[in-house]
Design an enzyme around this catalytic site. Sequence first.
Site, PDB file in Angstrom:
ATOM      1  N   LYS A  76       0.833  -1.213   0.000  1.00  8.66           N
ATOM      2  CA  LYS A  76       0.000   0.000   0.000  1.00  8.66           C
ATOM      3  C   LYS A  76       0.869   1.265   0.000  1.00  8.66           C
ATOM      4  O   LYS A  76       0.633   2.178  -0.784  1.00  8.66           O
ATOM      5  CB  LYS A  76      -0.922   0.030   1.235  1.00  8.66           C
ATOM      6  CG  LYS A  76      -1.831  -1.171   1.367  1.00  8.66           C
ATOM      7  CD  LYS A  76      -2.759  -1.054   2.564  1.00  8.66           C
ATOM      8  CE  LYS A  76      -2.061  -1.058   3.909  1.00  8.66           C
ATOM      9  NZ  LYS A  76      -1.466  -2.356   4.308  1.00  8.66           N
ATOM     10  N   ARG A 135      -9.084   0.959   9.451  1.00  7.46           N
ATOM     11  CA  ARG A 135      -8.736  -0.423   9.752  1.00  7.46           C
ATOM     12  C   ARG A 135      -9.835  -1.119  10.556  1.00  7.46           C
ATOM     13  O   ARG A 135      -9.689  -2.302  10.881  1.00  7.46           O
ATOM     14  CB  ARG A 135      -7.440  -0.456  10.567  1.00  7.46           C
ATOM     15  CG  ARG A 135      -6.181  -0.744   9.737  1.00  7.46           C
ATOM     16  CD  ARG A 135      -5.036  -0.625  10.699  1.00  7.46           C
ATOM     17  NE  ARG A 135      -3.848  -1.343  10.397  1.00  7.46           N
ATOM     18  CZ  ARG A 135      -2.746  -0.805   9.858  1.00  7.46           C
ATOM     19  NH1 ARG A 135      -2.753   0.446   9.442  1.00  7.46           N
ATOM     20  NH2 ARG A 135      -1.652  -1.511   9.732  1.00  7.46           N
ATOM     21  N   ARG A 164      12.270  -5.908   4.065  1.00  4.84           N
ATOM     22  CA  ARG A 164      11.859  -4.585   3.633  1.00  4.84           C
ATOM     23  C   ARG A 164      12.618  -3.500   4.415  1.00  4.84           C
ATOM     24  O   ARG A 164      12.808  -3.611   5.613  1.00  4.84           O
ATOM     25  CB  ARG A 164      10.351  -4.468   3.914  1.00  4.84           C
ATOM     26  CG  ARG A 164       9.743  -3.160   3.577  1.00  4.84           C
ATOM     27  CD  ARG A 164       8.251  -3.291   3.503  1.00  4.84           C
ATOM     28  NE  ARG A 164       7.578  -3.130   4.779  1.00  4.84           N
ATOM     29  CZ  ARG A 164       6.271  -2.927   4.905  1.00  4.84           C
ATOM     30  NH1 ARG A 164       5.496  -2.913   3.835  1.00  4.84           N
ATOM     31  NH2 ARG A 164       5.722  -2.776   6.086  1.00  4.84           N
ATOM     32  N   ARG A 178      11.858  -1.290   9.844  1.00  6.66           N
ATOM     33  CA  ARG A 178      10.826  -1.191  10.874  1.00  6.66           C
ATOM     34  C   ARG A 178      10.928  -2.358  11.845  1.00  6.66           C
ATOM     35  O   ARG A 178      11.064  -3.510  11.431  1.00  6.66           O
ATOM     36  CB  ARG A 178       9.443  -1.189  10.225  1.00  6.66           C
ATOM     37  CG  ARG A 178       9.071   0.157   9.685  1.00  6.66           C
ATOM     38  CD  ARG A 178       7.795   0.112   8.928  1.00  6.66           C
ATOM     39  NE  ARG A 178       6.686  -0.531   9.638  1.00  6.66           N
ATOM     40  CZ  ARG A 178       5.450  -0.540   9.195  1.00  6.66           C
ATOM     41  NH1 ARG A 178       5.156   0.044   8.045  1.00  6.66           N
ATOM     42  NH2 ARG A 178       4.490  -1.133   9.867  1.00  6.66           N
ATOM     43  N   ARG A 208       0.009  -9.098  13.312  1.00  2.00           N
ATOM     44  CA  ARG A 208      -0.615  -8.007  12.546  1.00  2.00           C
ATOM     45  C   ARG A 208      -1.619  -8.557  11.533  1.00  2.00           C
ATOM     46  O   ARG A 208      -2.654  -7.957  11.270  1.00  2.00           O
ATOM     47  CB  ARG A 208       0.471  -7.172  11.852  1.00  2.00           C
ATOM     48  CG  ARG A 208       1.306  -6.372  12.840  1.00  2.00           C
ATOM     49  CD  ARG A 208       2.623  -5.932  12.262  1.00  2.00           C
ATOM     50  NE  ARG A 208       2.484  -4.927  11.221  1.00  2.00           N
ATOM     51  CZ  ARG A 208       3.400  -4.709  10.277  1.00  2.00           C
ATOM     52  NH1 ARG A 208       4.507  -5.431  10.241  1.00  2.00           N
ATOM     53  NH2 ARG A 208       3.213  -3.762   9.395  1.00  2.00           N
TER      54      ARG A 208
HETATM   55  P1  AMP Z   1       1.241   0.468   9.254  1.00  2.00           P
HETATM   56  O1  AMP Z   1       2.446   1.283   8.936  1.00  2.00           O
HETATM   57  O2  AMP Z   1       0.017   0.939   8.512  1.00  2.00           O
HETATM   58  O3  AMP Z   1       1.478  -1.008   9.070  1.00  2.00           O
HETATM   59  O4  AMP Z   1       0.923   0.696  10.814  1.00  2.00           O
HETATM   60  C1  AMP Z   1       1.856   0.340  11.821  1.00  2.00           C
HETATM   61  C2  AMP Z   1       1.123   0.183  13.148  1.00  2.00           C
HETATM   62  O5  AMP Z   1       0.478   1.421  13.500  1.00  2.00           O
HETATM   63  C3  AMP Z   1      -0.013  -0.845  13.155  1.00  2.00           C
HETATM   64  O6  AMP Z   1       0.468  -2.152  13.388  1.00  2.00           O
HETATM   65  C4  AMP Z   1      -0.883  -0.314  14.287  1.00  2.00           C
HETATM   66  O7  AMP Z   1      -0.319  -0.601  15.545  1.00  2.00           O
HETATM   67  C5  AMP Z   1      -0.790   1.193  14.095  1.00  2.00           C
HETATM   68  N1  AMP Z   1      -1.833   1.708  13.161  1.00  2.00           N
HETATM   69  C6  AMP Z   1      -1.632   2.309  11.953  1.00  2.00           C
HETATM   70  N2  AMP Z   1      -2.794   2.688  11.391  1.00  2.00           N
HETATM   71  C7  AMP Z   1      -3.768   2.314  12.260  1.00  2.00           C
HETATM   72  C8  AMP Z   1      -5.186   2.405  12.245  1.00  2.00           C
HETATM   73  N3  AMP Z   1      -5.855   2.950  11.207  1.00  2.00           N
HETATM   74  N4  AMP Z   1      -5.870   1.922  13.320  1.00  2.00           N
HETATM   75  C9  AMP Z   1      -5.236   1.388  14.380  1.00  2.00           C
HETATM   76  N5  AMP Z   1      -3.904   1.239  14.454  1.00  2.00           N
HETATM   77  C10 AMP Z   1      -3.147   1.705  13.399  1.00  2.00           C
END
Ligand code: AMP
Length: 224
Positions: free
Chosen positions: A13, A88, A127, A161, A172
Amino acid sequence: MNIILLGPPGAGKGTQARRLVEERDMVQLSTGDMLRAARKSGTEMGNKVAAIMDAGALVTDEIVIGLIEEQLTNTRTTGGFIFDGFPRTLAQADALGDLLAQVGQRLDVVIEMAVDDDALVQRISGRFTCGDCGEVYHDDTKPLKSPDVCDKCGASNFVRRADDNEELLRVRLLEYYKKTSPLIGYYYAKGLLRTIDGLGSMDGVAGAIREVLASTDGAGSIAS
Ligand code: AMP
């Protein structure tokens, strides 16, 4: 045009969102990036979410909805918004609809990036990104052209990360299937869902997204 890129962690994404920013002058709203920035600058909210993120769980709807609200009210864009990693949960999806309506906009399309679960594990371990310009790389599928130098901006500051490892990916992924995948049905019922194969090359996936956008009426970007 306001769009959501929907898919499990590692579906690509962020990579595709960045391309759209460059090609179509869109604004990427990634709640993951916003939360990581809050952690890095040590804000109260950043400290509060750190442990949750490290455990691979979702932070509260209230926090992420607040972040998106702030961006939607303070950001001007001619190309529209790309929601990346948001919404989400169903509550976040409802809130996004309301927030867009408040600023006289609506969602044009939700692009589901479908990816095989086994491929995600392979994609996510390996990554890394350039800490300066954000370009995304992969040890096997998109290595650096010259060692330790970003192809795009020349920096040598790379970030891996902490949550990009197999064990945490499974946590996740479970969060995704339990809480986020119901959004597929939600947006299907609203007539907004388009599904593409997220497993092809970066260019192939970008082409599939381009086709979806070309066949989508962009009325949502026009304030009504
Ligand atoms: P991402 O970079 O989108 O994979 O997000 C990394 C982490 O941030 C996730 O594993 C969640 O802990 C938190 N996170 C990001 N976006 C959301 C969201 N829309 N709702 C809840 N937690 C989020």
